[in-house]
Enzyme design. Structure first.
Site, PDB file in Angstrom:
ATOM      1  N   ASP A   1      -7.858   1.860   9.691  1.00 52.99           N
ATOM      2  CA  ASP A   1      -8.760   2.594  10.576  1.00 52.99           C
ATOM      3  C   ASP A   1      -8.949   4.037  10.121  1.00 52.99           C
ATOM      4  O   ASP A   1      -9.873   4.715  10.564  1.00 52.99           O
ATOM      5  CB  ASP A   1      -8.249   2.553  12.021  1.00 52.99           C
TER       6      ASP A   1
ATOM      7  N   ALA B   1       0.844  -1.198   0.000  1.00 49.84           N
ATOM      8  CA  ALA B   1       0.000   0.000   0.000  1.00 49.84           C
ATOM      9  C   ALA B   1       0.875   1.241   0.000  1.00 49.84           C
ATOM     10  O   ALA B   1       2.061   1.183   0.328  1.00 49.84           O
ATOM     11  CB  ALA B   1      -0.918   0.021   1.227  1.00 49.84           C
ATOM     12  N   TYR B   2       0.282   2.361  -0.380  1.00 48.66           N
ATOM     13  CA  TYR B   2       0.918   3.657  -0.196  1.00 48.66           C
ATOM     14  C   TYR B   2       0.485   4.140   1.181  1.00 48.66           C
ATOM     15  O   TYR B   2      -0.682   4.456   1.403  1.00 48.66           O
ATOM     16  CB  TYR B   2       0.475   4.639  -1.286  1.00 48.66           C
TER      17      TYR B   2
ATOM     18  N   TYR C   1      -5.060   9.821   2.192  1.00 50.61           N
ATOM     19  CA  TYR C   1      -4.719   8.421   2.446  1.00 50.61           C
ATOM     20  C   TYR C   1      -5.968   7.614   2.770  1.00 50.61           C
ATOM     21  O   TYR C   1      -6.234   6.565   2.170  1.00 50.61           O
ATOM     22  CB  TYR C   1      -3.709   8.323   3.585  1.00 50.61           C
TER      23      TYR C   1
ATOM     24  N   LYS D   1      -7.795   4.612   0.517  1.00 53.60           N
ATOM     25  CA  LYS D   1      -7.971   3.278   1.097  1.00 53.60           C
ATOM     26  C   LYS D   1      -9.459   2.905   1.125  1.00 53.60           C
ATOM     27  O   LYS D   1      -9.811   1.738   0.922  1.00 53.60           O
ATOM     28  CB  LYS D   1      -7.373   3.227   2.497  1.00 53.60           C
TER      29      LYS D   1
END
Length: 293
Positions: free
Chosen positions: A106, A64-65, A129, A133
Protein backbone atom coordinates in the site's frame (compact mmCIF):
# COMPACT_ATOMS: atom_id res chain seq x y z
CA UNK A 1 2.05 -28.24 -9.58
CA UNK A 2 5.52 -27.30 -8.40
CA UNK A 3 5.61 -23.91 -6.66
CA UNK A 4 8.71 -22.15 -5.39
CA UNK A 5 8.43 -19.50 -2.72
CA UNK A 6 11.12 -17.02 -1.78
CA UNK A 7 11.57 -15.69 1.74
CA UNK A 8 10.58 -19.00 3.35
CA UNK A 9 11.60 -17.85 6.84
CA UNK A 10 9.57 -14.63 6.72
CA UNK A 11 6.05 -14.19 8.04
CA UNK A 12 4.40 -14.63 4.63
CA UNK A 13 6.71 -17.48 3.66
CA UNK A 14 5.81 -19.20 6.92
CA UNK A 15 2.10 -18.63 6.27
CA UNK A 16 2.34 -20.01 2.73
CA UNK A 17 3.89 -23.19 4.04
CA UNK A 18 1.30 -23.42 6.82
CA UNK A 19 -1.60 -23.05 4.38
CA UNK A 20 -0.33 -25.16 1.47
CA UNK A 21 -3.16 -27.64 2.11
CA UNK A 22 -5.51 -24.83 0.94
CA UNK A 23 -4.07 -25.38 -2.55
CA UNK A 24 -3.36 -29.09 -2.25
CA UNK A 25 -7.04 -29.77 -1.57
CA UNK A 26 -7.78 -28.82 -5.17
CA UNK A 27 -4.72 -30.29 -6.84
CA UNK A 28 -1.31 -31.84 -6.37
CA UNK A 29 1.28 -29.48 -4.93
CA UNK A 30 5.01 -29.77 -4.51
CA UNK A 31 6.27 -26.80 -2.51
CA UNK A 32 9.87 -25.64 -2.74
CA UNK A 33 10.51 -23.15 0.06
CA UNK A 34 13.77 -21.22 -0.33
CA UNK A 35 15.31 -19.09 2.40
CA UNK A 36 17.67 -16.18 1.88
CA UNK A 37 20.55 -18.63 2.22
CA UNK A 38 19.14 -20.62 -0.70
CA UNK A 39 18.19 -17.67 -2.92
CA UNK A 40 19.64 -14.29 -2.00
CA UNK A 41 17.75 -11.45 -3.67
CA UNK A 42 20.61 -9.12 -2.74
CA UNK A 43 22.49 -10.89 -5.55
CA UNK A 44 20.18 -10.62 -8.58
CA UNK A 45 22.81 -11.98 -10.96
CA UNK A 46 22.68 -15.36 -9.18
CA UNK A 47 18.90 -15.80 -9.37
CA UNK A 48 18.63 -17.49 -12.77
CA UNK A 49 21.29 -20.08 -11.93
CA UNK A 50 19.47 -21.03 -8.72
CA UNK A 51 16.08 -21.27 -10.42
CA UNK A 52 17.51 -23.37 -13.25
CA UNK A 53 18.08 -26.14 -10.71
CA UNK A 54 14.35 -26.69 -10.29
CA UNK A 55 11.49 -27.84 -12.47
CA UNK A 56 8.81 -25.28 -11.59
CA UNK A 57 5.34 -24.18 -12.57
CA UNK A 58 5.15 -20.98 -10.53
CA UNK A 59 7.05 -18.66 -8.20
CA UNK A 60 5.55 -16.70 -5.31
CA UNK A 61 7.93 -13.91 -4.34
CA UNK A 62 7.32 -13.48 -0.62
CA UNK A 63 10.73 -11.90 0.02
CA UNK A 64 11.35 -8.15 0.15
CA UNK A 65 13.36 -5.40 1.77
CA UNK A 66 10.72 -4.08 4.19
CA UNK A 67 12.72 -1.87 6.58
CA UNK A 68 10.82 1.29 5.65
CA UNK A 69 12.96 3.75 7.62
CA UNK A 70 16.31 2.10 6.93
CA UNK A 71 15.50 2.18 3.21
CA UNK A 72 15.90 5.96 3.27
CA UNK A 73 19.63 5.54 3.83
CA UNK A 74 20.01 2.08 2.27
CA UNK A 75 18.43 3.06 -1.05
CA UNK A 76 20.68 0.86 -3.17
CA UNK A 77 19.98 -2.29 -1.13
CA UNK A 78 16.22 -1.66 -1.16
CA UNK A 79 16.28 -1.16 -4.92
CA UNK A 80 18.36 -4.29 -5.44
CA UNK A 81 15.95 -6.53 -3.53
CA UNK A 82 12.64 -4.84 -4.36
CA UNK A 83 13.31 -3.94 -8.00
CA UNK A 84 16.36 -5.54 -9.63
CA UNK A 85 15.77 -8.99 -8.13
CA UNK A 86 12.11 -8.87 -9.13
CA UNK A 87 13.16 -8.06 -12.70
CA UNK A 88 15.35 -11.16 -12.79
CA UNK A 89 12.56 -13.35 -11.37
CA UNK A 90 10.19 -11.98 -14.01
CA UNK A 91 12.67 -12.46 -16.86
CA UNK A 92 13.26 -16.07 -15.81
CA UNK A 93 9.51 -16.77 -15.56
CA UNK A 94 8.87 -15.24 -18.99
CA UNK A 95 11.73 -17.18 -20.58
CA UNK A 96 10.51 -20.44 -19.07
CA UNK A 97 6.78 -19.70 -19.45
CA UNK A 98 6.07 -19.85 -15.70
CA UNK A 99 3.67 -17.91 -13.48
CA UNK A 100 5.02 -15.24 -11.12
CA UNK A 101 3.10 -13.84 -8.16
CA UNK A 102 4.83 -10.79 -6.72
CA UNK A 103 3.80 -9.11 -3.46
CA UNK A 104 3.69 -5.31 -3.35
CA UNK A 105 2.47 -2.74 -0.85
CA UNK A 106 0.00 0.00 0.00
CA UNK A 107 3.03 2.29 0.32
CA UNK A 108 2.99 2.82 -3.46
CA UNK A 109 0.21 5.35 -2.73
CA UNK A 110 0.64 8.80 -1.18
CA UNK A 111 -2.30 8.52 1.23
CA UNK A 112 -4.07 11.66 0.03
CA UNK A 113 -7.23 9.84 -0.98
CA UNK A 114 -10.16 9.53 1.44
CA UNK A 115 -11.75 6.39 -0.01
CA UNK A 116 -10.19 2.94 -0.49
CA UNK A 117 -7.54 2.74 -3.20
CA UNK A 118 -8.50 0.81 -6.32
CA UNK A 119 -5.99 -1.12 -8.41
CA UNK A 120 -6.34 1.47 -11.18
CA UNK A 121 -5.52 4.48 -8.96
CA UNK A 122 -2.40 6.50 -9.67
CA UNK A 123 0.61 5.54 -7.57
CA UNK A 124 2.78 8.18 -5.91
CA UNK A 125 5.05 6.70 -3.24
CA UNK A 126 6.36 9.02 -0.54
CA UNK A 127 9.60 7.25 0.37
CA UNK A 128 12.35 4.99 -0.90
CA UNK A 129 10.64 1.78 0.20
CA UNK A 130 7.44 2.64 -1.68
CA UNK A 131 9.37 3.80 -4.75
CA UNK A 132 11.40 0.58 -4.98
CA UNK A 133 8.26 -1.51 -4.53
CA UNK A 134 6.53 0.53 -7.24
CA UNK A 135 9.44 -0.17 -9.57
CA UNK A 136 9.28 -3.85 -8.67
CA UNK A 137 5.62 -4.24 -9.50
CA UNK A 138 6.08 -2.40 -12.81
CA UNK A 139 9.01 -4.65 -13.73
CA UNK A 140 7.11 -7.81 -12.78
CA UNK A 141 4.24 -6.92 -15.09
CA UNK A 142 6.36 -5.61 -17.97
CA UNK A 143 8.93 -8.42 -18.01
CA UNK A 144 6.54 -11.36 -17.48
CA UNK A 145 3.25 -11.73 -19.33
CA UNK A 146 2.01 -14.29 -16.78
CA UNK A 147 2.85 -12.22 -13.70
CA UNK A 148 0.43 -11.12 -10.99
CA UNK A 149 1.02 -8.30 -8.52
CA UNK A 150 -0.76 -8.35 -5.16
CA UNK A 151 -0.69 -5.18 -3.08
CA UNK A 152 -1.25 -5.54 0.64
CA UNK A 153 -0.35 -3.74 3.85
CA UNK A 154 0.07 -3.91 7.62
CA UNK A 155 0.93 -7.61 7.45
CA UNK A 156 1.41 -9.50 10.71
CA UNK A 157 1.51 -13.12 11.87
CA UNK A 158 2.89 -15.58 14.39
CA UNK A 159 6.24 -15.77 12.60
CA UNK A 160 8.77 -12.99 12.05
CA UNK A 161 8.93 -9.40 13.21
CA UNK A 162 5.79 -7.28 12.90
CA UNK A 163 3.73 -4.59 14.63
CA UNK A 164 1.54 -7.01 16.59
CA UNK A 165 4.46 -8.88 18.12
CA UNK A 166 6.29 -5.62 18.84
CA UNK A 167 3.26 -4.29 20.71
CA UNK A 168 3.07 -7.51 22.74
CA UNK A 169 6.72 -7.12 23.72
CA UNK A 170 6.45 -3.42 24.57
CA UNK A 171 3.21 -3.98 26.50
CA UNK A 172 5.00 -6.45 28.76
CA UNK A 173 7.86 -4.00 29.38
CA UNK A 174 6.22 -0.58 29.75
CA UNK A 175 3.49 1.09 31.74
CA UNK A 176 2.42 3.35 28.85
CA UNK A 177 2.64 3.27 25.06
CA UNK A 178 2.20 6.17 22.63
CA UNK A 179 0.82 4.94 19.29
CA UNK A 180 0.17 6.94 16.12
CA UNK A 181 -3.56 7.52 15.61
CA UNK A 182 -3.64 9.54 12.37
CA UNK A 183 -2.38 6.90 9.94
CA UNK A 184 -5.26 4.78 8.65
CA UNK A 185 -5.13 1.40 6.94
CA UNK A 186 -6.16 -2.22 7.44
CA UNK A 187 -4.22 -4.95 9.25
CA UNK A 188 -3.64 -8.11 7.19
CA UNK A 189 -3.20 -11.51 8.80
CA UNK A 190 -0.44 -13.28 6.87
CA UNK A 191 -2.41 -16.54 6.88
CA UNK A 192 -5.33 -14.90 5.07
CA UNK A 193 -2.98 -13.29 2.55
CA UNK A 194 -1.38 -16.68 1.93
CA UNK A 195 -4.79 -18.28 1.32
CA UNK A 196 -5.62 -15.52 -1.15
CA UNK A 197 -2.37 -16.18 -3.02
CA UNK A 198 -3.11 -19.90 -3.25
CA UNK A 199 -6.59 -19.14 -4.58
CA UNK A 200 -5.12 -16.74 -7.15
CA UNK A 201 -2.71 -19.45 -8.31
CA UNK A 202 -5.53 -21.99 -8.52
CA UNK A 203 -7.86 -19.82 -10.57
CA UNK A 204 -5.33 -17.80 -12.62
CA UNK A 205 -7.82 -15.11 -13.72
CA UNK A 206 -7.04 -12.61 -16.44
CA UNK A 207 -6.70 -9.60 -14.13
CA UNK A 208 -3.06 -9.00 -13.20
CA UNK A 209 -3.15 -6.38 -10.42
CA UNK A 210 -4.84 -7.22 -7.10
CA UNK A 211 -5.49 -5.67 -3.71
CA UNK A 212 -5.83 -7.71 -0.54
CA UNK A 213 -6.11 -7.13 3.19
CA UNK A 214 -8.61 -8.16 5.81
CA UNK A 215 -11.88 -6.25 6.12
CA UNK A 216 -12.44 -3.08 8.11
CA UNK A 217 -10.39 0.03 8.81
CA UNK A 218 -8.08 0.96 11.68
CA UNK A 219 -5.43 3.37 12.85
CA UNK A 220 -2.21 2.04 14.36
CA UNK A 221 -3.66 3.16 17.70
CA UNK A 222 -6.85 1.14 17.12
CA UNK A 223 -4.77 -1.88 16.18
CA UNK A 224 -2.54 -1.57 19.25
CA UNK A 225 -5.50 -1.25 21.62
CA UNK A 226 -7.10 -4.36 20.12
CA UNK A 227 -3.84 -6.31 20.32
CA UNK A 228 -3.42 -5.56 24.02
CA UNK A 229 -7.07 -6.21 24.87
CA UNK A 230 -7.17 -9.55 23.04
CA UNK A 231 -3.76 -10.60 24.31
CA UNK A 232 -4.91 -10.15 27.89
CA UNK A 233 -8.05 -12.19 27.20
CA UNK A 234 -5.97 -15.02 25.72
CA UNK A 235 -3.44 -15.02 28.53
CA UNK A 236 -0.56 -13.59 26.52
CA UNK A 237 -0.29 -10.50 28.75
CA UNK A 238 -0.54 -10.33 32.51
CA UNK A 239 -1.47 -6.64 32.54
CA UNK A 240 -2.51 -3.91 30.15
CA UNK A 241 -0.39 -0.77 29.80
CA UNK A 242 -2.04 2.58 29.15
CA UNK A 243 -2.12 3.32 25.41
CA UNK A 244 -2.05 6.97 24.40
CA UNK A 245 -2.98 8.17 20.89
CA UNK A 246 -0.33 10.44 19.36
CA UNK A 247 0.01 12.30 16.07
CA UNK A 248 2.48 11.45 13.33
CA UNK A 249 4.28 14.73 13.98
CA UNK A 250 4.89 13.60 17.57
CA UNK A 251 6.69 10.48 16.35
CA UNK A 252 9.07 11.59 13.58
CA UNK A 253 10.60 8.86 11.41
CA UNK A 254 13.12 8.98 8.54
CA UNK A 255 10.47 7.81 6.06
CA UNK A 256 7.18 9.55 5.41
CA UNK A 257 4.18 7.24 5.52
CA UNK A 258 0.78 7.54 3.79
CA UNK A 259 -1.88 8.92 6.12
CA UNK A 260 -4.56 6.78 4.46
CA UNK A 261 -3.77 3.48 2.75
CA UNK A 262 -6.96 1.43 2.86
CA UNK A 263 -7.17 -0.84 -0.19
CA UNK A 264 -10.36 -1.67 -2.10
CA UNK A 265 -10.69 -5.48 -1.99
CA UNK A 266 -14.28 -5.92 -3.22
CA UNK A 267 -13.24 -7.21 -6.65
CA UNK A 268 -10.68 -9.56 -5.09
CA UNK A 269 -13.21 -11.09 -2.72
CA UNK A 270 -15.79 -11.52 -5.47
CA UNK A 271 -13.53 -12.73 -8.28
CA UNK A 272 -11.57 -15.18 -6.15
CA UNK A 273 -14.63 -16.30 -4.18
CA UNK A 274 -13.13 -15.34 -0.82
CA UNK A 275 -15.10 -14.59 2.35
CA UNK A 276 -14.03 -11.27 3.92
CA UNK A 277 -12.80 -11.53 7.51
CA UNK A 278 -12.73 -8.44 9.73
CA UNK A 279 -9.28 -7.57 11.01
CA UNK A 280 -10.40 -7.91 14.64
CA UNK A 281 -11.52 -11.48 14.03
CA UNK A 282 -8.27 -12.18 12.18
CA UNK A 283 -6.27 -10.77 15.10
CA UNK A 284 -7.99 -13.17 17.49
CA UNK A 285 -7.06 -16.10 15.23
CA UNK A 286 -3.44 -14.95 15.10
CA UNK A 287 -3.14 -14.58 18.88
CA UNK A 288 -4.65 -18.03 19.39
CA UNK A 289 -2.11 -19.47 16.94
CA UNK A 290 0.71 -17.58 18.66
CA UNK A 291 -0.30 -18.96 22.03
CA UNK A 292 -0.29 -22.49 20.59
CA UNK A 293 3.31 -22.23 19.36
Amino acid sequence: MKVLITGANGQLGFALQKTQSFFAAAGNLELIALTRADLDLEKPDTIANVLDQFSLDAIINAAAYTAVDKAESNWLLAQTVNSEAVKQLAIWCEKNKKTLIHISTDFVFDGKKSSPYETSDQTNPLGVYGKTKQQGEQLALSECTSAYVVRTGWVYGEQGANFAKTILRLASEREQLGIVADQIGTPTYATHLAEMLWQLLLLKPGQRMWHFSDAGVASWYDFAVAIVEQAEIHGLLQRKPAIKPIATVDYPTPAQRPAFSVLDKKNTWETLNLTPVHWREALTKMLQALKAL
